[in-house]
Design a protein around this motif. Structure first.
Motif, PDB file in Angstrom:
ATOM      1  N   THR A 161       0.875  -1.331   0.190  1.00 20.07           N
ATOM      2  CA  THR A 161      -0.036   0.009   0.162  1.00 20.07           C
ATOM      3  C   THR A 161       0.975   1.207   0.112  1.00 20.07           C
ATOM      4  OG1 THR A 161      -0.117  -0.136   2.265  1.00 20.07           O
ATOM      5  CG2 THR A 161      -1.977  -0.832   1.229  1.00 20.07           C
ATOM      6  N   SER A 162       0.554   2.449  -0.761  1.00 19.06           N
ATOM      7  CA  SER A 162       1.111   3.449  -0.762  1.00 19.06           C
ATOM      8  C   SER A 162       0.475   4.695  -0.542  1.00 19.06           C
ATOM      9  CB  SER A 162       1.928   3.751  -2.223  1.00 19.06           C
ATOM     10  OG  SER A 162       0.597   3.806  -3.375  1.00 19.06           O
ATOM     11  N   LEU A 163      -0.854   4.479  -0.289  1.00 14.79           N
ATOM     12  CA  LEU A 163      -1.863   5.914  -0.061  1.00 14.79           C
ATOM     13  C   LEU A 163      -1.938   6.047   1.562  1.00 14.79           C
ATOM     14  CD1 LEU A 163      -3.447   7.895  -1.435  1.00 14.79           C
ATOM     15  CD2 LEU A 163      -5.315   6.524  -1.445  1.00 14.79           C
ATOM     16  N   LYS A 164      -1.007   6.819   1.893  1.00 11.85           N
ATOM     17  CA  LYS A 164      -1.095   7.032   3.428  1.00 11.85           C
ATOM     18  C   LYS A 164      -2.425   7.368   4.207  1.00 11.85           C
ATOM     19  CE  LYS A 164       3.824   7.948   3.557  1.00 11.85           C
ATOM     20  NZ  LYS A 164       4.068   6.612   3.979  1.00 11.85           N
ATOM     21  N   GLU A 165      -3.146   8.110   3.342  1.00  9.93           N
ATOM     22  CA  GLU A 165      -4.635   8.460   4.028  1.00  9.93           C
ATOM     23  C   GLU A 165      -5.481   7.346   4.254  1.00  9.93           C
ATOM     24  OE1 GLU A 165      -2.616  11.620   1.480  1.00  9.93           O
ATOM     25  OE2 GLU A 165      -3.276   9.368   0.930  1.00  9.93           O
ATOM     26  N   LEU A 166      -5.233   6.080   3.705  1.00  8.89           N
ATOM     27  CA  LEU A 166      -5.924   4.734   3.982  1.00  8.89           C
ATOM     28  C   LEU A 166      -5.483   4.357   5.355  1.00  8.89           C
ATOM     29  CD1 LEU A 166      -5.797   2.862   0.610  1.00  8.89           C
ATOM     30  CD2 LEU A 166      -7.585   4.172   1.559  1.00  8.89           C
ATOM     31  N   ASN A 167      -4.405   4.628   5.890  1.00 13.01           N
ATOM     32  CA  ASN A 167      -4.007   4.403   7.192  1.00 13.01           C
ATOM     33  C   ASN A 167      -3.961   2.900   7.458  1.00 13.01           C
ATOM     34  OD1 ASN A 167      -2.884   5.151   9.561  1.00 13.01           O
ATOM     35  ND2 ASN A 167      -5.006   5.358  10.625  1.00 13.01           N
ATOM     36  N   VAL A 168      -3.683   2.130   6.351  1.00 16.53           N
ATOM     37  CA  VAL A 168      -3.503   0.388   6.646  1.00 16.53           C
ATOM     38  C   VAL A 168      -2.165  -0.081   5.896  1.00 16.53           C
ATOM     39  CG1 VAL A 168      -4.796  -1.747   6.045  1.00 16.53           C
ATOM     40  CG2 VAL A 168      -5.976   0.410   6.466  1.00 16.53           C
ATOM     41  N   PRO A 169      -1.022   0.042   6.355  1.00 15.89           N
ATOM     42  CA  PRO A 169       0.134  -0.289   6.068  1.00 15.89           C
ATOM     43  C   PRO A 169      -0.081  -2.073   5.721  1.00 15.89           C
ATOM     44  CG  PRO A 169       0.439   1.295   7.915  1.00 15.89           C
ATOM     45  CD  PRO A 169      -0.947   0.791   8.010  1.00 15.89           C
ATOM     46  N   LEU A 170       0.300  -2.558   4.607  1.00 12.70           N
ATOM     47  CA  LEU A 170       0.158  -3.773   4.233  1.00 12.70           C
ATOM     48  C   LEU A 170       1.428  -4.211   3.540  1.00 12.70           C
ATOM     49  CD1 LEU A 170      -1.853  -6.393   3.863  1.00 12.70           C
ATOM     50  CD2 LEU A 170      -2.391  -5.327   1.782  1.00 12.70           C
ATOM     51  N   PHE A 171       2.112  -5.306   4.078  1.00 13.08           N
ATOM     52  CA  PHE A 171       3.424  -5.761   3.423  1.00 13.08           C
ATOM     53  C   PHE A 171       2.907  -7.276   3.183  1.00 13.08           C
ATOM     54  CE2 PHE A 171       4.249  -2.594   6.500  1.00 13.08           C
ATOM     55  CZ  PHE A 171       5.229  -1.512   5.880  1.00 13.08           C
ATOM     56  N   ASN A 172       3.939  -7.744   1.954  1.00 15.84           N
ATOM     57  CA  ASN A 172       3.932  -8.972   1.333  1.00 15.84           C
ATOM     58  C   ASN A 172       5.409  -9.493   1.979  1.00 15.84           C
ATOM     59  OD1 ASN A 172       4.317 -11.409   0.356  1.00 15.84           O
ATOM     60  ND2 ASN A 172       3.713 -10.921  -1.470  1.00 15.84           N
ATOM     61  N   VAL A 173       5.332 -10.352   2.979  1.00 19.67           N
ATOM     62  CA  VAL A 173       6.561 -10.802   3.562  1.00 19.67           C
ATOM     63  C   VAL A 173       7.060 -12.278   3.129  1.00 19.67           C
ATOM     64  CG1 VAL A 173       7.968 -11.064   5.738  1.00 19.67           C
ATOM     65  CG2 VAL A 173       6.170  -9.277   5.691  1.00 19.67           C
ATOM     66  N   THR A 174       7.926 -12.596   2.614  1.00 25.68           N
ATOM     67  CA  THR A 174       8.424 -14.111   2.452  1.00 25.68           C
ATOM     68  C   THR A 174       9.652 -14.637   2.903  1.00 25.68           C
ATOM     69  OG1 THR A 174       7.591 -13.870   0.084  1.00 25.68           O
ATOM     70  CG2 THR A 174       9.033 -15.609   0.314  1.00 25.68           C
ATOM     71  N   PHE A 175       9.725 -15.731   3.600  1.00 25.25           N
ATOM     72  CA  PHE A 175      10.578 -16.464   4.267  1.00 25.25           C
ATOM     73  C   PHE A 175      11.208 -17.516   3.740  1.00 25.25           C
ATOM     74  CE2 PHE A 175       7.777 -14.299   7.558  1.00 25.25           C
ATOM     75  CZ  PHE A 175       8.876 -13.856   8.415  1.00 25.25           C
ATOM     76  N   GLU A 176      12.595 -17.891   3.446  1.00 21.14           N
ATOM     77  CA  GLU A 176      13.085 -18.970   2.696  1.00 21.14           C
ATOM     78  C   GLU A 176      12.935 -20.131   3.854  1.00 21.14           C
ATOM     79  OE1 GLU A 176      17.642 -18.265   3.758  1.00 21.14           O
ATOM     80  OE2 GLU A 176      16.881 -17.717   1.905  1.00 21.14           O
ATOM     81  N   PRO A 177      12.848 -21.301   3.568  1.00 21.67           N
ATOM     82  CA  PRO A 177      12.898 -22.348   4.380  1.00 21.67           C
ATOM     83  C   PRO A 177      13.922 -22.386   5.921  1.00 21.67           C
ATOM     84  CG  PRO A 177      12.981 -23.191   2.253  1.00 21.67           C
ATOM     85  CD  PRO A 177      13.368 -22.016   2.183  1.00 21.67           C
ATOM     86  N   SER A 178      13.354 -22.404   6.935  1.00 18.03           N
ATOM     87  CA  SER A 178      13.834 -22.388   8.250  1.00 18.03           C
ATOM     88  C   SER A 178      14.122 -20.926   8.580  1.00 18.03           C
ATOM     89  CB  SER A 178      15.047 -23.007   8.424  1.00 18.03           C
ATOM     90  OG  SER A 178      14.908 -24.418   8.164  1.00 18.03           O
ATOM     91  N   CYS A 179      13.839 -20.043   7.675  1.00 17.42           N
ATOM     92  CA  CYS A 179      13.897 -18.424   8.246  1.00 17.42           C
ATOM     93  C   CYS A 179      12.909 -18.076   9.276  1.00 17.42           C
ATOM     94  CB  CYS A 179      14.285 -17.680   6.875  1.00 17.42           C
ATOM     95  SG  CYS A 179      14.101 -15.836   7.334  1.00 17.42           S
TER      96      CYS A 179
END
Length: 113
Positions: A5-23
């Motif tokens: 998300t980039s529109l700060k007025e929405l007030n909902v930070p959203l991230f896609n987080v990816t972990f490799e095996p065992s991380c």
């Protein structure tokens, strides 16, 4: 980690987080809470003092403010989740000690795979 998300007025930070095996990340808290939505692979989530939970696509974890926890990938799987920052106007992360290899393996074994 990629912010979705980039529109700060929405007030909902959203991230896609990816972990490799065992991380996995360290023990930590979010002063405003967090929501995790599993979207790919197999992961783990654990709150301090509780049994770990296996996370599969579609699983949702609601993390209360200031709750000590960690999350990451299962030993042999990549894992991705969406991370939603709750109460972003005052939400701060506090990072603590790493999850040891022994504690990580015990957490995974406790989920009965």
């Amino acid at each position: 980690m990629k912010q979705l998300t980039s529109l700060k007025e929405l007030n909902v930070p959203l991230f896609n987080v990816t972990f490799e095996p065992s991380c996995r990340n360290n023990w930590h808290t979010h002063s405003g809470g967090q929501i995790l939505i599993a979207i790919g692979g197999k992961g783990l989530y654990q709150e301090r003092g509780k049994k770990a939970q296996l996370m599969m696509p579609g699983d949702i974890i609601e993390i209360a403010p200031n709750l000590e926890h960690w999350h990451g990938a299962a030993p042999h799987d990549w894992f991705s989740h969406l991370a939603i920052t709750c109460n972003p106007q005052n939400n701060q992360n506090i990072w603590m000690e790493p999850v040891s290899n022994e504690d990580y393996q015990q957490a995974f074994n406790s989920t009965n795979k």
